[in-house]
Design an enzyme around this catalytic site. Structure first.
Site, PDB file in Angstrom:
ATOM      1  N   GLY A  41     -32.838   6.277  79.248  1.00  0.00           N
ATOM      2  CA  GLY A  41     -31.794   5.846  80.176  1.00  0.00           C
ATOM      3  C   GLY A  41     -30.374   5.965  79.657  1.00  0.00           C
ATOM      4  CB  SER A  42     -28.654   7.945  77.039  1.00  0.00           C
ATOM      5  OG  SER A  42     -28.992   9.267  77.354  1.00  0.00           O
ATOM      6  CG  ASN A  43     -27.908  11.305  81.489  1.00  0.00           C
ATOM      7  OD1 ASN A  43     -26.782  11.791  81.519  1.00  0.00           O
ATOM      8  ND2 ASN A  43     -28.918  11.868  80.835  1.00  0.00           N
TER       9      ASN A  43
ATOM     10  CG  ASN B 271     -32.275  16.529  88.216  1.00  0.00           C
ATOM     11  OD1 ASN B 271     -32.536  15.479  87.613  1.00  0.00           O
ATOM     12  ND2 ASN B 271     -32.781  17.698  87.845  1.00  0.00           N
TER      13      ASN B 271
ATOM     14  CG  HIS C  50     -32.115  21.290  84.016  1.00  0.00           C
ATOM     15  ND1 HIS C  50     -33.463  20.980  84.045  1.00  0.00           N
ATOM     16  CD2 HIS C  50     -32.011  22.448  83.323  1.00  0.00           C
ATOM     17  CE1 HIS C  50     -34.139  21.916  83.411  1.00  0.00           C
ATOM     18  NE2 HIS C  50     -33.284  22.815  82.958  1.00  0.00           N
TER      19      HIS C  50
ATOM     20  CG  ASP D 143     -34.872  22.104  87.381  1.00  0.00           C
ATOM     21  OD1 ASP D 143     -34.588  20.916  87.625  1.00  0.00           O
ATOM     22  OD2 ASP D 143     -35.666  22.441  86.483  1.00  0.00           O
TER      23      ASP D 143
ATOM     24  CD  GLU E  76     -28.286  15.698  79.462  1.00  0.00           C
ATOM     25  OE1 GLU E  76     -28.783  14.774  80.124  1.00  0.00           O
ATOM     26  OE2 GLU E  76     -28.964  16.416  78.703  1.00  0.00           O
TER      27      GLU E  76
HETATM   28  C1  GRF Z   1     -31.753  14.185  79.781  1.00  0.00           C
HETATM   29  O1  GRF Z   1     -31.695  15.169  78.790  1.00  0.00           O
HETATM   30  C2  GRF Z   1     -31.745  14.816  81.144  1.00  0.00           C
HETATM   31  O2  GRF Z   1     -31.007  15.989  81.205  1.00  0.00           O
HETATM   32  C3  GRF Z   1     -33.200  15.115  81.360  1.00  0.00           C
HETATM   33  O3  GRF Z   1     -33.880  14.036  80.781  1.00  0.00           O
HETATM   34  C4  GRF Z   1     -33.080  13.440  79.764  1.00  0.00           C
HETATM   35  C5  GRF Z   1     -32.940  11.993  80.088  1.00  0.00           C
HETATM   36  O4  GRF Z   1     -32.327  11.265  79.075  1.00  0.00           O
HETATM   37  N1  GRF Z   1     -33.452  15.357  82.755  1.00  0.00           N
HETATM   38  P1  GRF Z   1     -31.942   9.747  79.294  1.00  0.00           P
HETATM   39  O5  GRF Z   1     -33.197   8.992  79.723  1.00  0.00           O
HETATM   40  O6  GRF Z   1     -30.873   9.679  80.347  1.00  0.00           O
HETATM   41  O7  GRF Z   1     -31.451   9.275  77.959  1.00  0.00           O
END
Ligand code: GRF
Length: 210
Positions: A16-18, A111, A113, A154, A183
């Site tokens: 869940g870093s994003n 999304n 990627h 994608d 990201e």
């Molecule tokens: C990221 O690299 C994203 O591009 C891919 O899965 C990963 C998720 O990372 N789809 P996080 O859980 O957000 O850290």
């Protein structure tokens, strides 16, 4: 006058870093959005902890509890709709939904990627597989892409991309880590453009209003 907040739902499976980058951007008032709900297909996803820490509602929907992928997709989609979600953000969601999802949120789901689409995307291109394929190919550059979700894999219109150099000594892990950092920049930025109504979609091309 206070600007309306975009109501978003985030789908996760992993660390869940994003999701964290989205939460941080909202808290710093850089993103006019509100997270209505975080849905995970895995009960032990670290992303759920991150959401709970900020009192964001979470829900675990386990595909194994549904008779088939169609039933699972309906449940995910209906849950998002019932929570008033206007834009869905897939953030490391490792579960393929049927076309019903994209049809229910047409140009209303994004999304991220970890490569420069349309290269290194599609079936089987997830997680470390993506970075291994990039390194094997000898490509000098990789990166990340935020795109709209369509019925394919994608394949939706590309909103933002960031190029990242592939280094000679890179492993899938080191490359993944370097890309992940970017990201976290482009995902909140893309959501912000959407929230501000700056995205003009013409077929596959997404133009960003000045
Ligand atoms: C990221 O690299 C994203 O591009 C891919 O899965 C990963 C998720 O990372 N789809 P996080 O859980 O957000 O850290």
């Amino acid at each position: 006058m206070k600007r309306a907040q975009l109501k978003i739902g985030v789908l996760v499976s992993g660390g869940g870093s994003n999701l964290q980058a989205i939460i941080d951007a909202i808290r710093k008032k850089k993103l006019p959005a509100e997270i209505m709900l975080v849905i995970s297909n895995k009960a032990n996803a670290g992303a759920l902890e991150r959401a709970r820490k900020f009192n964001i509602p979470t829900k675990v929907l386990d595909p194994k509890s549904y008779p088939d992928r169609e039933a699972y997709t309906s449940e995910v989609t209906d849950t998002l709709k019932n929570n008033g979600v206007e834009l869905v953000c897939l953030a490391g969601f490792m579960c393929i939904l049927t076309p019903y999802f994209a049809q229910s949120f047409p140009l209303r789901a994004l999304n991220i990627h970890p490569a420069l689409l349309p290269a290194f995307g599609g079936a089987g291109m997830y997680g470390h597989h993506v970075h291994e394929a990039v390194i094997k190919s000898g490509a000098k550059y990789s990166g990340c892409t935020v795109h709209f979700v369509d019925e394919g894999c994608d394949s939706g219109p590309i909103v933002l991309q960031q190029v990242v150099k592939v280094l000679d000594h890179d492993t899938a892990d080191s490359l993944a880590k370097r890309i992940l950092r970017y990201e976290h920049d482009i995902y909140p930025q893309a959501i912000k453009y959407f929230a501000l109504g700056k995205l003009i979609i013409e077929g596959k091309r997404v133009k960003i209003k000045k």
